[in-house]
Structures are given as structure tokens and as C-alpha cells.
Design an enzyme around this catalytic site. Structure first.
Site, short mmCIF file in Angstrom:
data_model
loop_
_atom_site.label_atom_id
_atom_site.label_comp_id
_atom_site.label_asym_id
_atom_site.label_seq_id
_atom_site.Cartn_x
_atom_site.Cartn_y
_atom_site.Cartn_z
CE1 TYR A 20 45.82 40.54 36.30
CE2 TYR A 20 45.81 43.13 37.59
CZ TYR A 20 46.01 41.58 37.95
OH TYR A 20 46.39 40.73 38.44
NE ARG B 85 32.47 35.90 44.19
CZ ARG B 85 31.51 35.85 42.95
NH1 ARG B 85 30.22 36.12 42.62
NH2 ARG B 85 32.58 35.79 42.25
NE ARG C 289 41.23 40.22 47.12
CZ ARG C 289 40.96 39.30 46.67
NH1 ARG C 289 41.93 38.90 45.30
NH2 ARG C 289 39.99 38.13 46.92
NE ARG D 240 41.26 34.98 47.22
CZ ARG D 240 42.75 34.97 47.28
NH1 ARG D 240 43.33 35.11 47.87
NH2 ARG D 240 42.85 35.37 45.15
CG ASP E 267 39.37 43.02 41.96
OD1 ASP E 267 39.31 42.58 42.20
OD2 ASP E 267 39.63 43.51 40.50
O1 CP3 Z 1 40.15 41.71 50.53
C1 CP3 Z 1 39.32 42.19 50.33
O2 CP3 Z 1 39.39 40.86 49.59
C2 CP3 Z 1 38.51 42.92 49.40
C3 CP3 Z 1 38.63 43.27 48.45
C4 CP3 Z 1 39.79 43.29 46.83
C5 CP3 Z 1 39.11 41.91 45.85
N1 CP3 Z 1 40.17 42.38 44.92
C6 CP3 Z 1 38.31 41.10 45.76
C7 CP3 Z 1 38.33 40.15 44.93
C8 CP3 Z 1 40.90 43.33 46.61
C9 CP3 Z 1 41.34 44.58 47.96
C10 CP3 Z 1 41.29 43.06 44.85
C11 CP3 Z 1 42.45 43.69 44.70
C12 CP3 Z 1 42.83 43.45 43.44
N2 CP3 Z 1 42.35 42.45 43.31
C13 CP3 Z 1 44.44 42.86 43.73
C14 CP3 Z 1 45.23 43.40 44.07
C15 CP3 Z 1 45.87 42.91 45.15
C16 CP3 Z 1 46.82 41.72 44.90
O3 CP3 Z 1 46.43 40.54 45.76
O4 CP3 Z 1 47.95 41.81 44.74
C17 CP3 Z 1 44.34 42.85 42.41
C18 CP3 Z 1 45.40 42.57 41.71
C19 CP3 Z 1 43.21 41.44 41.95
C20 CP3 Z 1 42.97 41.90 40.63
C21 CP3 Z 1 42.59 40.29 40.68
N3 CP3 Z 1 40.58 40.14 41.18
C22 CP3 Z 1 43.09 39.03 40.69
C23 CP3 Z 1 44.21 38.97 40.38
C24 CP3 Z 1 41.54 38.40 41.41
C25 CP3 Z 1 41.64 36.85 40.93
C26 CP3 Z 1 42.65 35.85 41.33
C27 CP3 Z 1 41.72 36.59 42.87
O5 CP3 Z 1 42.62 36.87 43.75
O6 CP3 Z 1 40.64 35.45 43.31
C28 CP3 Z 1 40.97 39.06 41.36
C29 CP3 Z 1 39.39 39.04 41.80
C30 CP3 Z 1 38.55 39.18 42.63
N4 CP3 Z 1 39.34 40.14 43.48
C31 CP3 Z 1 38.51 37.82 44.17
C32 CP3 Z 1 37.58 38.11 45.27
C33 CP3 Z 1 36.56 38.40 46.24
C34 CP3 Z 1 37.76 36.50 43.81
C35 CP3 Z 1 36.96 35.81 43.18
C36 CP3 Z 1 35.04 35.52 42.77
O7 CP3 Z 1 34.63 36.08 43.88
O8 CP3 Z 1 34.62 35.60 41.57
#
Ligand code: CP3
Length: 357
Positions: free
Chosen positions: A159, A48, A35, A39, A84
Site C-alpha cells: 500500500y 460509524r 471483516r 461492514r 485497520d
Molecule cells: O472485522 C473488521 O472489519 C475489523 C476491522 C478491520 C478493518 N480493516 C476495518 C475497515 C480489519 C481486520 C481490517 C483489515 C484490513 N484492512 C485488511 C486485511 C484484511 C483483508 O481484507 O484482506 C486490509 C487489506 C485493509 C486495508 C483496507 N482498509 C481496505 C482495502 C479497505 C477498503 C475496502 C474495504 O474493505 O471496505 C479498508 C477500509 C476499511 N477497513 C473499512 C473498515 C470497516 C471500510 C471503510 C469505512 O467504513 O470507512
């Protein structure tokens, strides 16, 4: 497209990250952060946009730029595609939103046989062409290997069934234990989707892949072995390109670490509760390990971070099969300066030459 990042035994662009995935000799411990993209970076917040992350991820130019931001800022050894784990199931119309600060929310959660009809095969060129386009841009512009990824069938299923992030996974456990046939069909369909998605990312130029089974540690080991492991194993064994390293990661997986490896991983991603030497005692020295700085520690004073980083390097004992990472994703409040410092510290640790050649 051929992967342009080769290990030390091949010609072409050398990569410490790829060498470490294959447990081959290299001089510097590679590091990247789960992540790391999108972030805590201010430059991410700038581009974004206000829509959903799913919109940002479906715009190849923007997604490629976000993927590159942490590479430029931190000097990490690998980039992870900005996307994602819910993108494939969203793209086939299951009705998923990703709510900022919450995560994936499903309008009509998966409940019964009827809901199987809402799933179908993924046709990457039609359903997620933007993923391939983003990786193609990155193949030209990214100075380090690009990691493609997918959610493992179990974590994605959780999910779809829970409808929103859940720590107890009650409904998921009930379905897998009481409705064996529906579970089997659901997991088979999700496995097919995951395989298509990963192979599409590799064909587009991803140099490694990571299978995120983030919540695999929340179920009992025996249940994991019967109800989850066979599908993850099928996914990892269906990757068409055997030269592309496969990383398999989950949180709380210490009791099932041997299965995380046996599913067909080249690299096992460990969380912060599993010391590297404990992982090696369970897995042997052949398989590479990725991890495992506690993301919470990155919120602490820098001396504490430094101590934790050196402890991990010491426990690794100069083993070539180590990719430094966090034990889970970067926390949103993390100071990017701390992560830059972690990269510098890891890179300043030199690995000695391998004695056995
Ligand atoms: O490095 C990176 O961030 C690459 C992109 C990436 C995202 N999600 C973008 C994202 C990756 C590799 C993921 C994987 C992901 N998504 C996982 C596996 C990794 C882990 O944390 O266990 C899971 C379980 C998800 C599902 C998910 N997506 C959740 C639980 C959330 C909300 C909480 C959070 O992490 O902020 C998301 C949203 C999400 N995915 C965001 C981003 C940048 C944030 C939302 C936004 O910017 O609006």
C-alpha cells in the site's frame, strides 16, 4: 494484563476458539468472520459517524462497541478488534487516508531511500494509545476472545508503494526485485512496527493475533520465499507471549502454504480456492486451519450457502484444529441474516470425543 481465555487444559474461562487454535479437544466448531465488524451491519452504520474509519478506530468507546456488535448479532466465538492494518503507519505520520469504498490512499507513495526517513519505530503508548484502551475495555466487556491483528510487512509495504489498492502490485514487485537494499530496509522497519503493534495488543489483553498478508499470493513463490517470508517469520517469532495463538492468513497462498505455516503460525488461514483437505495434505494434521467459505456464496440463496457450509464441515472430517471462517472478508452487501444462519449451522455440528485421548 493476563489473557482471560484459556484452552481446555487450563483453568479459567474456556473457549472453543482457543482450543481449536491449539488443536485441542472441544465440542463445538468455533466460527468468526474476517471483516465481521463494521461492514454490512446497520447498527455499525448508525454509530460509524461521518469521518474516516481511522477516526472511528481512534475513539476507544466507539471502537469497542463496533467490535462487540457482530458478537452480539451473530454469536460468533471471537471478536476482531475494530481497527485497520494501516493504523500503525498512519499514526507515525506517513500520510495515509482510508477512503470509503476505495481503501488506503497514500499522499506521497514510497519511492526511494529518502522515504525511509518517513518511517520510525512505533511507540504504541504514545502513537496508538487508543488501541490499547479499546482492548482494555473489551477485556472487561467482551464475552469471547478478542483477536488483535496487524498487516504483514509485505501487504503494508504494497500500500505504501502503490499509493492505492492495486491488483498487479507492479511498483512493489519492481522495488523488491531491483532495489534489494531499499526493500530490505523498508521491510525491516515495517517488521519492527508490526512487532511493537502486536505485542502492545497482547499486553493490553488480546487473546489471539492474526497477521494479515492479504496479497502474499500475488507474487511468485520463489520471490515470496526470498523477499517476504523472512520478515513475516521474524514478526511471528517476536511475539512475546507464547500462549497467544498466532493466525497467519493470505489470499491465493495454496502454492506457498507450507511457508505460511513455517513462518511460525499456530493456525493457517486459507482462502476459498484451497479445499481444507488439500491444505491438510500439505501441512499435516497438527496445525490448525481457519476458513474457508467463499464470501460470494453468502450472497446466494440460502440452500446454496447451507450446502457450501456442510461441504466444508465434511472436508474437515471432525478435525479439532478447525476454526470456521470465510475465505476472505465479509462483502459489504452480505445479508447479516445469512451470517447468523451460518453460525447456527456450524454450531449445530457436534464434534465427537477424541479417541486418542
Ligand atoms: O472485522 C473488521 O472489519 C475489523 C476491522 C478491520 C478493518 N480493516 C476495518 C475497515 C480489519 C481486520 C481490517 C483489515 C484490513 N484492512 C485488511 C486485511 C484484511 C483483508 O481484507 O484482506 C486490509 C487489506 C485493509 C486495508 C483496507 N482498509 C481496505 C482495502 C479497505 C477498503 C475496502 C474495504 O474493505 O471496505 C479498508 C477500509 C476499511 N477497513 C473499512 C473498515 C470497516 C471500510 C471503510 C469505512 O467504513 O470507512
Amino acid at each position: 494484563m493476563e489473557n482471560s481465555f484459556l484452552s481446555a487444559d487450563e483453568t479459567g474461562k474456556k473457549s472453543d476458539f482457543i482450543s481449536a487454535c491449539r488443536n485441542e479437544q472441544h465440542s463445538r466448531v468455533p466460527v468468526w468472520f474476517m471483516r465481521q465488524a463494521g461492514r454490512s451491519l446497520p447498527e455499525y452504520k448508525k454509530i460509524r459517524g461521518t469521518g474516516s474509519i481511522l477516526e472511528a478506530a481512534s475513539d476507544p468507546e466507539r471502537a469497542a462497541e463496533i467490535t462487540l456488535q457482530p458478537v452480539e448479532r451473530y454469536g460468533v466465538d471471537a471478536a476482531i478488534l475494530f481497527s485497520d492494518i494501516m493504523v500503525p503507519v498512519h499514526s507515525i505520520g506517513f500520510g495515509i487516508e482510508i477512503q470509503p469504498g476505495i481503501g488506503p490512499v497514500v499522499e506521497n507513495p514510497f519511492e526511494s531511500t529518502e522515504d525511509l526517513k518517513r518511517l520510525r519505530k512505533l511507540e504504541p503508548e504514545i502513537d496508538v494509545p487508543y488501541v490499547g484502551e479499546t482492548i482494555k475495555i473489551l477485556s472487561q466487556e467482551c464475552p469471547v476472545p478478542v483477536i488483535g491483528f496487524a498487516g504483514a510487512p509485505f501487504t503494508v509495504a504494497s500500500y505504501l508503494i502503490e499509493g492505492k489498492p492495486s491488483r498487479s502490485l507492479e511498483k512493489t514487485k519492481a522495488l523488491m526485485e531491483q532495489e534489494s537494499e531499499i526493500w530490505d530496509s523498508l521491510m525491516n522497519q515495517l517488521s519492527d512496527i508490526t512487532i511493537s503493534s502486536l505485542n502492545h495488543q497482547i499486553e493490553s489483553g488480546a487473546s489471539a493475533i492474526q497477521l494479515f498478508d492479504s496479497w502474499a499470493g500475488l507474487i511468485e513463490p520463489e520471490i515470496y520465499e526470498q523477499k517476504v517470508f523472512p520478515y513475516s517469520k521474524r514478526v511471528l517469532s517476536s511475539i512475546n507471549n507464547s500462549r497467544v495463538p498466532k493466525i497467519h492468513f493470505g489470499v491465493g497462498t495454496q502454492p506457498i502454504l507450507h511457508l505460511i505455516a513455517a513462518a511460525g503460525a499456530d493456525v493457517v488461514g486459507i482462502d476459498s480456492n484451497t479445499p481444507i483437505d488439500t491444505a491438510r495434505a500439505k501441512l499435516g494434521n497438527e496445525i490448525a486451519i481457519q476458513g474457508n467459505l467463499d464470501p460470494e456464496i453468502c450472497l446466494q440463496p440460502i440452500e446454496i450457502v447451507e450446502k457450501a457450509v456442510s461441504e466444508i464441515l465434511t472436508l474437515n472430517n471432525n478435525n479439532f484444529g478447525h476454526i470456521f471462517n470465510l475465505g476472505h472478508g465479509v462483502l459489504p452487501d452480505t445479508d447479516p441474516g445469512v451470517l447468523s444462519h451460518v453460525v447456527e449451522m456450524v454450531h449445530s455440528h457436534k464434534l465427537p470425543e477424541r479417541k486418542d485421548g
